[in-house]
Design an enzyme around this catalytic site. Structure first.
Site, PDB file in Angstrom:
ATOM      1  N   ARG A 126     -31.298  -8.584 -32.539  1.00 55.47           N
ATOM      2  CA  ARG A 126     -31.018  -8.237 -33.996  1.00 55.47           C
ATOM      3  C   ARG A 126     -30.234  -7.088 -34.004  1.00 55.47           C
ATOM      4  NH1 ARG A 126     -34.500  -8.241 -37.993  1.00 55.47           N
ATOM      5  NH2 ARG A 126     -36.207  -9.021 -37.059  1.00 55.47           N
ATOM      6  N   GLY A 133     -31.762   3.236 -25.982  1.00 58.83           N
ATOM      7  CA  GLY A 133     -32.307   3.721 -26.943  1.00 58.83           C
ATOM      8  C   GLY A 133     -32.915   3.218 -28.174  1.00 58.83           C
ATOM      9  N   ALA A 134     -31.920   2.354 -28.496  1.00 55.87           N
ATOM     10  CA  ALA A 134     -32.438   1.777 -29.797  1.00 55.87           C
ATOM     11  C   ALA A 134     -33.491   0.646 -29.782  1.00 55.87           C
ATOM     12  CB  ALA A 134     -31.178   0.839 -30.361  1.00 55.87           C
ATOM     13  N   LYS A 182     -32.022  -5.613 -28.817  1.00 57.75           N
ATOM     14  CA  LYS A 182     -31.254  -5.342 -27.355  1.00 57.75           C
ATOM     15  C   LYS A 182     -30.262  -4.090 -27.597  1.00 57.75           C
ATOM     16  CE  LYS A 182     -30.961  -9.895 -26.367  1.00 57.75           C
ATOM     17  NZ  LYS A 182     -30.423 -10.885 -25.400  1.00 57.75           N
ATOM     18  N   GLY A 239     -22.113  11.985 -24.391  1.00 56.28           N
ATOM     19  CA  GLY A 239     -22.625  12.092 -23.128  1.00 56.28           C
ATOM     20  C   GLY A 239     -22.105  11.182 -22.061  1.00 56.28           C
ATOM     21  N   PHE A 240     -22.317   9.777 -22.403  1.00 58.78           N
ATOM     22  CA  PHE A 240     -21.544   8.967 -21.469  1.00 58.78           C
ATOM     23  C   PHE A 240     -22.140   8.864 -20.109  1.00 58.78           C
ATOM     24  CE2 PHE A 240     -18.267  10.180 -24.329  1.00 58.78           C
ATOM     25  CZ  PHE A 240     -18.339   9.166 -25.415  1.00 58.78           C
ATOM     26  N   GLU A 249     -23.248   0.031 -24.367  1.00 59.87           N
ATOM     27  CA  GLU A 249     -22.408  -0.054 -23.433  1.00 59.87           C
ATOM     28  C   GLU A 249     -21.786  -1.441 -23.195  1.00 59.87           C
ATOM     29  OE1 GLU A 249     -24.712   2.515 -20.244  1.00 59.87           O
ATOM     30  OE2 GLU A 249     -25.532   0.951 -20.780  1.00 59.87           O
ATOM     31  N   THR A 274     -22.757   0.687 -37.101  1.00 59.31           N
ATOM     32  CA  THR A 274     -22.785   1.480 -35.993  1.00 59.31           C
ATOM     33  C   THR A 274     -22.800   0.649 -34.670  1.00 59.31           C
ATOM     34  OG1 THR A 274     -25.055   1.662 -36.030  1.00 59.31           O
ATOM     35  CG2 THR A 274     -24.114   3.455 -37.033  1.00 59.31           C
TER      36      THR A 274
END
Lengths: 326, 734
Positions: free
Chosen positions: B618, B514-515, B691, B244-245, B695, B624
């Site tokens: 963390r 998101g995370a 966090k 998506g970026f 990006e 990933t």
């Protein structure tokens, strides 16, 4: 994409006959299909020549005969080509991607069309795509355009790599016509300058089909293909040079140079080869060669850099070819 | 039951570190990996739906004006053509991220070349495409279109409130050392591999759309608003998104066009943007002009800091590429001027593309910092180390964490940084000048409200559900890891379901939030489940150990199915971003170190080594997270050397709207990328103490490359991307 008729040629004469009636020969389709999807090309009919016996690389006199349907991958991997004509293997491998080279053919590569941004944009005038509509690249963004041999009608470049090496090697294109006719044309004379008919990229007449490319006897010497581009792979040349240079006792015994991305055709100027031949290498000589290459060179704005870049790359290539690696 | 936490103050409990399953942070392969590489993961356009018609968008060939007529008859008799649709339920622009309302819908009022104006629907894609090409459009063309984005004098307006403190002009004039330089960047495209695509189905009440989108909870509202439907009657499905970026934060033209057609025709309709339309009709990153003014005392400590940008957007768009976002907090200087001006242009919508703000803001700032280090004559790493403020320089609030120095030191050591001032043109290998450069990385830490549902089944397995998307980042995997850690389960016993707007609304994927956001919602739901399990065992959550499917209290273990006795436990976690950003400046940090080679003849640049040391709180999954950082560094190479969308200054169209001529780095442009993650816990970041990371890897990366080019050959370029022509213009031939 517009609807089109498709037929598979049963023999060369069949292909030539259909091509004479307006069908576009298709082999790998790596360029033509893209252009058809964009409606840059709108042929009414395609004639598929893939099943014709035009494959294989064979010995031919002192040289080689490369069948029209030999894939770029196969050509670049051929042991004889790698050994005796390394400039050709290097030029092919400098172009496109593995996937494209697996599909692309020798004849199709010769016939690939320009990458001019405005040729690709069917909303814009383009004399090559729609004769008489005008040239949008003049006055537009023309970073990849010609500095040599352009006309008021067209400033597009021939984008390929393989043909540049074939020009340096002075290869010949073997062409079949209707009714069993055949002719041979030097690769150096195969592509055209745009003049007032930029819709014609090359000298093929309706009904003609390329059957092979003939390489002369191995020229020996040092083979260099140097391509400058915006990224390391999968980008067309900003400037490219194919060079076959043979040295003898400190002097240039023979030189054959061809230039890509500078003009509507792979650029070859016998006077450059002549100027170098018999001379001891020196920066002054290389500058003189660059002067000759670039006499009459004209920038269009965004491609002005090609003039100094061509000079620098020619110097780099000649230094390397004549022994000075820096 | 719903468990809610509002992030108004640091959460010091650090519950994840008290867990014992040992799966959090592990470099697990992506759970969705096998489905993706085998092709069984379906993307938006890939669903086989009976009776599906095919739509192709028609876009404007003028830059400004009005569509006065669409000659439908010119195509309606073509084979297979069903309809030509052009009305104001379609969208003329892509929605900005988080808009939650329809973007501009007046498709017949043309504001930029490439604007969608009509949809042609046919039985087959080929028929629709051909008819779209044939459709005769008549325009009234305005002669006041503004399309030269590089024109010096363009009317501008200021975006938001500039930061002005002290007197920067005086600080510059009185400084021991100062730089006043202007950097430019060109337009970028997100260029996701999967083009924007939708299949819409309408049952008379509910609109269901398979689409490729990043933030479903907003996208539902945007589409509902466009269609005039209630949001509860719109369902979006994006279980897999092929990148998506930023370009899929809001709905693009395909979503509304397919929906209008499905409603009007009463049958499913698919609309897939062509690659050219992805470039020309969705979203660009604005070009930027950035003036950097840095004043330093004799020790190299900043006394003045100026970052002023000019960006552009269409009239009416509120988004302005926030190039000063990191400059707000990164470096000190009591005399500060930060501002962004926006020029109004008739070029396609400018919006979020790969780390809006810091991506291009940091590469300019870090170039200017390198110039300052050269002027002062000190090591550029040392210059950064001397300029780490104790508190936010404008807001005077503390940092939640400030591990920049650790990143600089770790990265420098790992890279083998040659300490000392840079002295350009020091190393030549054959035709190549060799040099090294570095830059700081930073990206603001964003949070967004998020909900997730976690269900513990009687058999001791669990399921996570949220409308959160996984845009290729690893979201399925990390959410599974959080649940597995909290509930003491093998990762194989946790099913993660995402990308369905009928699930609880997550944060969506954007802004690297998101995370930490949706991950926190999963965490909260799991805490709720733990509490209910603890109650069954008559203990507190803190006394309860969950591991490998067993609950253990005071030395007694029981298998979860025996404890659940046929019951199912379901909890919803509701995470609110809260007010903590008023009290703490929170950001991710890092440092880039790179070695480049510059060809003395051709000006070609090769990145030979690239190290990034990053801190993102963390680490939820080492693999990933590292992949995310690598992706960012690849973007950095593109931003430094190859990527630019070029507009024709006469007509306003993109000259290079495809992946052949818009040069994203290829494998050969990318060296081995060495990424090291410096571990951290940040209680003010999220209950996970994690966090974002998505990006961070781009934010400053291109600056390091530019600095290395200068070190290699002495050429200081300020106009990105640094293509060979720009380098040879400054570099003498050998």
């Amino acid at each position: 994409m517009r609807p089109f008729a498709y037929s598979r040629a049963t023999d060369l004469d069949h292909a030539a006959r259909l091509a004479g009636d307006g069908a576009r020969p298709i082999a790998g389709g790596t360029n033509l299909l893209d252009l058809m999807k964009l409606e840059v090309e709108t042929p009414d009919a395609l004639v598929d020549i893939n099943r014709l016996p035009l494959g294989g690389i064979e010995t031919h006199g002192d040289g080689l005969r490369i069948g029209a349907l030999v894939s770029n991958s196969a050509c670049a991997a051929d042991e004889r080509i790698r050994r005796d004509y390394p400039v050709l293997a290097r030029a092919i491998l400098a172009g496109a991607t593995f996937q494209l080279r697996n599909m692309a053919t020798t004849a199709g590569n010769l016939c690939q069309r320009t990458r001019c941004y405005y040729f690709y944009n069917t909303d814009m005038p383009c004399n090559k795509r729609a004769p008489g509509s005008g040239c949008s690249a003049i006055g537009g963004f023309n970073r990849i355009h010609a500095i040599l041999g352009a006309s008021d009608a067209c400033i597009a470049t021939y984008p390929g790599d393989m043909a540049v090496a074939l020009c340096a090697l002075d290869a010949t294109v073997e062409i079949a016509g209707r009714d069993g006719q055949a002719r041979s044309v030097p690769v150096r004379a195969f592509h055209r300058l745009p003049g007032d008919a930029p819709e014609r990229d090359n000298i093929l007449e309706p009904g003609e089909v390329i059957t092979a490319v003939m390489l002369p006897a191995p020229p020996g010497g040092k083979h260099i293909y140097r391509k400058v581009r915006d990224r390391s792979s999968y980008a067309f040349a900003l400037v490219s040079i194919a060079a076959v240079v043979r040295m003898d006792r400190g002097a240039i015994a023979s030189a054959s140079l061809a230039f890509g991305a500078l003009a509507h055709k792979p650029w070859h100027d016998t006077r450059i080869d002549d100027l170098l031949t018999g001379q001891a290498p020196s920066d002054a000589l290389f500058d003189a060669a660059a002067d000759r290459l670039l006499e009459g060179a004209t920038g269009q704005g965004a491609n002005d850099f090609k003039i100094p870049m061509a000079r620098r790359i020619l110097k780099a290539v000649l230094r390397e070819a004549t022994g000075d690696a820096t | 039951m719903t468990r809610t936490l509002s992030m108004d103050q640091p959460d010091d409990r650090n519950r994840l570190d008290a867990m014992v399953q040992g799966v959090i942070g592990k470099p697990l392969d992506r759970l969705d990996g096998p489905a993706k590489v085998t092709g069984s993961a379906l993307y938006a356009a890939e669903y086989a739906i009976d009776n599906c018609a095919e739509g192709v968008l028609v876009t404007a060939t003028i830059a400004k004006g009005e569509v006065t007529a669409i000659d439908e008859a010119s195509v309606l008799n073509m084979p297979g053509v069903i309809a030509v649709i052009s009305n104001d339920r379609m969208t003329a622009r892509a929605a900005q991220g988080g808009a939650g309302e329809s973007p501009v819908r007046k498709v017949r009022q043309v504001a930029y070349r490439g604007q969608p104006i009509a949809l042609v629907v046919a039985e087959t894609f080929e028929q629709a495409r051909e008819a779209a090409k044939r459709l005769q459009i008549t325009y009234r063309e305005d002669d006041d279109a503004v399309i030269d984005q590089h024109a010096r004098a363009l009317p501008t307006e200021t975006s938001g409130e500039p930061t002005i403190q002290g007197n920067l002009d005086r600080a510059i004039s009185e400084a021991a050392h100062a730089v006043d330089v202007t950097y430019t960047t060109e337009c970028h495209n997100s260029a996701p591999m999967e083009p924007h695509a939708s299949i819409a189905q309408w049952d008379g009440t509910t609109l269901t759309v398979h689409a490729s989108l990043q933030m479903l909870k907003y996208n539902v509202k945007e589409l509902a608003d466009s269609m005039g439907l209630a949001p509860e009657n719109v369902r979006l499905l994006s279980p897999y998104v092929g990148g998506g970026f930023g370009s899929k934060l809001g709905i693009s033209a395909d979503v509304a066009a397919a929906s209008v057609a499905a409603i009007e025709l009463g049958r499913p309709v698919r609309v897939v943007l062509s690659r050219q339309q992805v470039f020309q009709s969705v979203m660009r990153r604005s070009e930027t002009t950035q003036r950097l003014r840095l004043a330093a005392d004799s020790e190299g400590r900043l006394t003045g800091f100026g970052h002023e940008g000019r960006v552009s957007n269409l009239p009416g768009e509120s988004f302005a590429e926030p190039v000063t976002q990191a400059s707000e907090y990164l470096y000190p200087g009591e005399n500060r001027t930060l501002r962004i001006d926006v020029a109004r242009l008739n070029l396609l919508t400018a919006g979020s593309v790969r780390a809006p703000g810091e991506a291009v803001g940091m590469q300019a700032l870090e170039g200017a910092m390198d110039e300052l280090a050269v002027i002062i004559g000190i090591d550029p790493v040392e210059l950064r180390l001397r300029n780490i403020p104790d508190r936010h320089p404008a807001k005077d609030i503390p940092y939640s964490s400030r591990p920049l120095a650790e990143c600089l030191k770790t990265g420098a050591e790992r890279f083998g940084w040659d300490v000392g001032p840079r002295r350009p043109c020091h190393t030549r290998e054959g035709e190549w000048w060799i040099g090294t450069g570095m830059a700081t990385a930073t990206r603001v830490h964003n949070l967004n409200e998020a909900e997730a549902r976690v269900t513990l089944y009687p058999d001791g397995t669990a399921a996570v559900a949220s409308d959160m998307t996984d845009i290729g980042t690893g979201t399925y995997t990390i959410l599974g890891q959080i649940a597995a850690e909290m509930l003491g389960l093998d990762i194989k016993d946790v099913l993660v379901r995402l990308g369905d707007s009928s699930f609880p609304p997550g944060s969506g994927s954007g802004g690297s939030w998101g995370a930490p956001s949706t991950g926190s919602a999963v965490f909260l739901a799991c805490e709720g489940i733990r509490e209910r399990l603890a109650k069954r065992l008559d203990c507190t959550d803190e006394e309860l150990t969950l591991k490998d499917g067993f609950a253990t209290v005071r030395g007694q273990s029981i298998a979860l199915p025996d404890l659940l006795k046929g019951d199912e436990i379901e909890e919803v976690g509701h995470f609110k971003d809260g007010a903590i950003s008023d009290s703490f400046s929170s950001a991710m940090y890092g440092a880039f170190f790179t070695e480049v080679a510059v060809n003395a003849y051709s000006g070609e640049v090769r990145v030979r080594r690239f190290t990034g040391a990053f801190v993102c709180g963390r680490v939820l999954n080492e693999k990933t997270a590292i992949s995310q950082c690598m992706g960012g560094m690849v973007w950095g190479i593109g931003s430094a050397l190859t990527e630019e969308n070029i507009f024709d200054k006469r007509h306003g169209h993109i000259v290079n709207p495809d992946l052949a001529e818009y040069h994203i780095p290829v494998s050969l442009d990318v060296p081995h990328l060495d990424v090291v993650l410096v571990d951290e816990r940040d209680p003010a970041a999220s209950p996970l103490q994690a966090k974002g990371v998505g990006e961070l890897g781009i934010c400053g990366a291109a600056g390091a490359i530019g600095n290395a080019i200068h070190d290699a050959c002495g050429v200081r370029l300020r106009s990105f991307p640094f293509t060979p022509d720009k380098i040879i213009a400054e570099l003498e031939a050998p």
